[in-house]
Design a protein around this motif. Structure first.
Motif, PDB file in Angstrom:
ATOM      1  N   UNK A 123     -21.322 -18.472 -55.019  1.00 19.86           N
ATOM      2  CA  UNK A 123     -22.511 -17.639 -54.802  1.00 19.86           C
ATOM      3  C   UNK A 123     -23.799 -18.438 -54.932  1.00 19.86           C
ATOM      4  N   UNK A 124     -23.695 -19.690 -55.365  1.00 17.86           N
ATOM      5  CA  UNK A 124     -24.854 -20.550 -55.538  1.00 17.86           C
ATOM      6  C   UNK A 124     -24.942 -21.505 -54.348  1.00 17.86           C
ATOM      7  N   UNK A 125     -26.113 -21.556 -53.721  1.00 20.05           N
ATOM      8  CA  UNK A 125     -26.313 -22.324 -52.481  1.00 20.05           C
ATOM      9  C   UNK A 125     -26.846 -23.709 -52.809  1.00 20.05           C
ATOM     10  N   UNK A 126     -26.135 -24.728 -52.313  1.00 17.02           N
ATOM     11  CA  UNK A 126     -26.558 -26.109 -52.580  1.00 17.02           C
ATOM     12  C   UNK A 126     -27.575 -26.569 -51.544  1.00 17.02           C
ATOM     13  N   UNK A 127     -28.600 -27.273 -52.006  1.00 15.86           N
ATOM     14  CA  UNK A 127     -29.609 -27.864 -51.128  1.00 15.86           C
ATOM     15  C   UNK A 127     -29.548 -29.370 -51.247  1.00 15.86           C
ATOM     16  N   UNK A 128     -29.144 -30.030 -50.159  1.00 13.68           N
ATOM     17  CA  UNK A 128     -29.041 -31.491 -50.178  1.00 13.68           C
ATOM     18  C   UNK A 128     -30.416 -32.145 -50.199  1.00 13.68           C
ATOM     19  N   UNK A 129     -31.427 -31.446 -49.719  1.00 14.77           N
ATOM     20  CA  UNK A 129     -32.764 -32.037 -49.637  1.00 14.77           C
ATOM     21  C   UNK A 129     -33.300 -32.434 -51.007  1.00 14.77           C
ATOM     22  N   UNK A 130     -33.125 -31.550 -51.991  1.00 16.52           N
ATOM     23  CA  UNK A 130     -33.622 -31.875 -53.335  1.00 16.52           C
ATOM     24  C   UNK A 130     -32.499 -31.921 -54.366  1.00 16.52           C
ATOM     25  N   UNK A 131     -31.235 -31.940 -53.900  1.00 17.99           N
ATOM     26  CA  UNK A 131     -30.067 -32.039 -54.782  1.00 17.99           C
ATOM     27  C   UNK A 131     -30.136 -30.994 -55.882  1.00 17.99           C
ATOM     28  N   UNK A 132     -30.158 -29.735 -55.462  1.00 20.13           N
ATOM     29  CA  UNK A 132     -30.227 -28.648 -56.420  1.00 20.13           C
ATOM     30  C   UNK A 132     -29.479 -27.437 -55.878  1.00 20.13           C
ATOM     31  N   UNK A 133     -29.320 -26.415 -56.717  1.00 17.73           N
ATOM     32  CA  UNK A 133     -28.700 -25.166 -56.303  1.00 17.73           C
ATOM     33  C   UNK A 133     -29.727 -24.045 -56.385  1.00 17.73           C
ATOM     34  N   UNK A 134     -29.506 -23.004 -55.585  1.00 13.01           N
ATOM     35  CA  UNK A 134     -30.276 -21.770 -55.683  1.00 13.01           C
ATOM     36  C   UNK A 134     -29.305 -20.667 -56.095  1.00 13.01           C
ATOM     37  N   UNK A 135     -29.656 -19.917 -57.135  1.00 11.43           N
ATOM     38  CA  UNK A 135     -28.802 -18.829 -57.610  1.00 11.43           C
ATOM     39  C   UNK A 135     -29.015 -17.602 -56.718  1.00 11.43           C
ATOM     40  N   UNK A 177     -21.225 -26.675 -61.580  1.00 10.55           N
ATOM     41  CA  UNK A 177     -20.853 -28.060 -61.337  1.00 10.55           C
ATOM     42  C   UNK A 177     -20.589 -28.285 -59.854  1.00 10.55           C
ATOM     43  N   UNK A 178     -20.718 -29.521 -59.456  1.00 14.39           N
ATOM     44  CA  UNK A 178     -20.441 -29.911 -58.066  1.00 14.39           C
ATOM     45  C   UNK A 178     -19.650 -31.218 -58.099  1.00 14.39           C
ATOM     46  N   UNK A 179     -18.556 -31.256 -57.338  1.00 11.75           N
ATOM     47  CA  UNK A 179     -17.725 -32.454 -57.308  1.00 11.75           C
ATOM     48  C   UNK A 179     -18.531 -33.619 -56.734  1.00 11.75           C
ATOM     49  N   UNK A 180     -18.302 -34.809 -57.243  1.00 14.62           N
ATOM     50  CA  UNK A 180     -19.043 -35.977 -56.768  1.00 14.62           C
ATOM     51  C   UNK A 180     -18.765 -36.253 -55.294  1.00 14.62           C
ATOM     52  N   UNK A 181     -17.611 -35.763 -54.804  1.00 13.54           N
ATOM     53  CA  UNK A 181     -17.281 -35.919 -53.384  1.00 13.54           C
ATOM     54  C   UNK A 181     -17.170 -34.545 -52.713  1.00 13.54           C
ATOM     55  N   UNK A 182     -18.082 -33.649 -53.093  1.00 14.94           N
ATOM     56  CA  UNK A 182     -18.061 -32.290 -52.540  1.00 14.94           C
ATOM     57  C   UNK A 182     -18.223 -32.290 -51.023  1.00 14.94           C
TER      58      UNK A 182
END
Length: 253
Positions: A123-135, A177-182
């Motif tokens: 349910x949390x969206x990952x943003x590669x641009x700033x290496x973060x998640x949005x709840x 958490x996010x896998x290092x090779x997600x």
């Protein structure tokens, strides 16, 4: 026996079969056994490569088996299909580095938070641009310095006053958490989703040789030790491939 246990960090040994290990986990766990790996050509049904290992499961076998087949066939590129037991982010990335396209359903954790209706990692969206998640509420979970060998941790900057907090966490702030090779896992997930017929092909290709050899061998190895078992397995693979080759070229009378 004691030195053997300490050397290999084991808690159980079988007298006379020191190389064997308990296989699997939980209720499905098996007694001390060997992990048999085979790679089957989908077009012919022939076994291209096999291995007898003491790996307790298949998690670390995707890349070494795939790489061995690629080198054996002297191929620039190889596509491999395996079941969920081989789902491993490190292996997925290693396969991509060696020009191997791995198609494996990715094993994701289940929602065991609260009564099952709390927000999952998905349910949390990952943003590669700033290496973060949005709840789900739109708040940011920033990357922390805490890094597990296989995972990176992200923590909410502020959960106070959030209307959705009761469905998210009982802690002060929510973390994921996010896998290092997600990224490699996501690409592997997409390949399987785009070609669902691959898993049917895998079942038809791999399960048949296993079933045939088990019947030929009465279900158990007769030799002891990993060296003897490897020899017995090699003979079984040879016998299977001979029978399979005859069936491929035989013409009806």
């Amino acid at each position: 026996m004691a030195s053997y246990l300490e050397r290999d960090d084991r808690t159980l040994l079988v007298d006379g079969e020191l190389d064997a290990r308990p296989m699997g986990f939980g209720r499905g766990g098996k007694p001390p056994s060997y992990n048999i790996q085979i790679a089957v050509d989908a077009d012919t049904g022939l076994i291209i490569h096999h291995a007898v290992t003491d790996e307790v499961n298949d998690l670390r076998m995707l890349h070494p088996m795939s790489k061995a087949v690629k080198e054996l066939l002297d191929r620039e590129h190889l596509t491999v299909v395996a079941d969920t037991g081989y789902s491993n982010g490190n292996a997925a990335a290693a396969c991509e580095a060696d020009n191997i396209t791995a198609c494996v359903p990715v094993k994701r954790s289940v929602n065991n938070r609260g009564n099952g209706d709390e927000f999952e990692r998905s349910d949390f969206v990952y943003s590669a641009d700033d290496d973060s998640f949005r709840c789900p509420a739109g708040r940011v979970l920033a990357r922390t310095q805490r890094v597990h060998p296989q995972s990176v941790f992200y923590v909410s900057r502020d959960c106070s006053g959030c209307a959705l907090k009761s469905r998210c966490t009982t802690a002060t702030r929510r973390s994921v958490t996010r896998h290092v090779h997600e990224d490699a896992l996501d690409r592997m997930t997409a390949r399987v989703a785009n070609r669902p017929e691959l898993m049917r092909l895998r079942r038809c290709s791999v399960e048949h040789p296993f079933g045939t050899m088990k019947r030929m061998m009465t279900g158990r190895f007769l030799t002891r030790g990993i060296a003897g078992t490897s020899t017995e397995m090699a003979l079984s693979v040879l016998a299977f491939n001979m029978i399979r080759s005859i069936n491929l070229v035989a013409t009806p009378s």
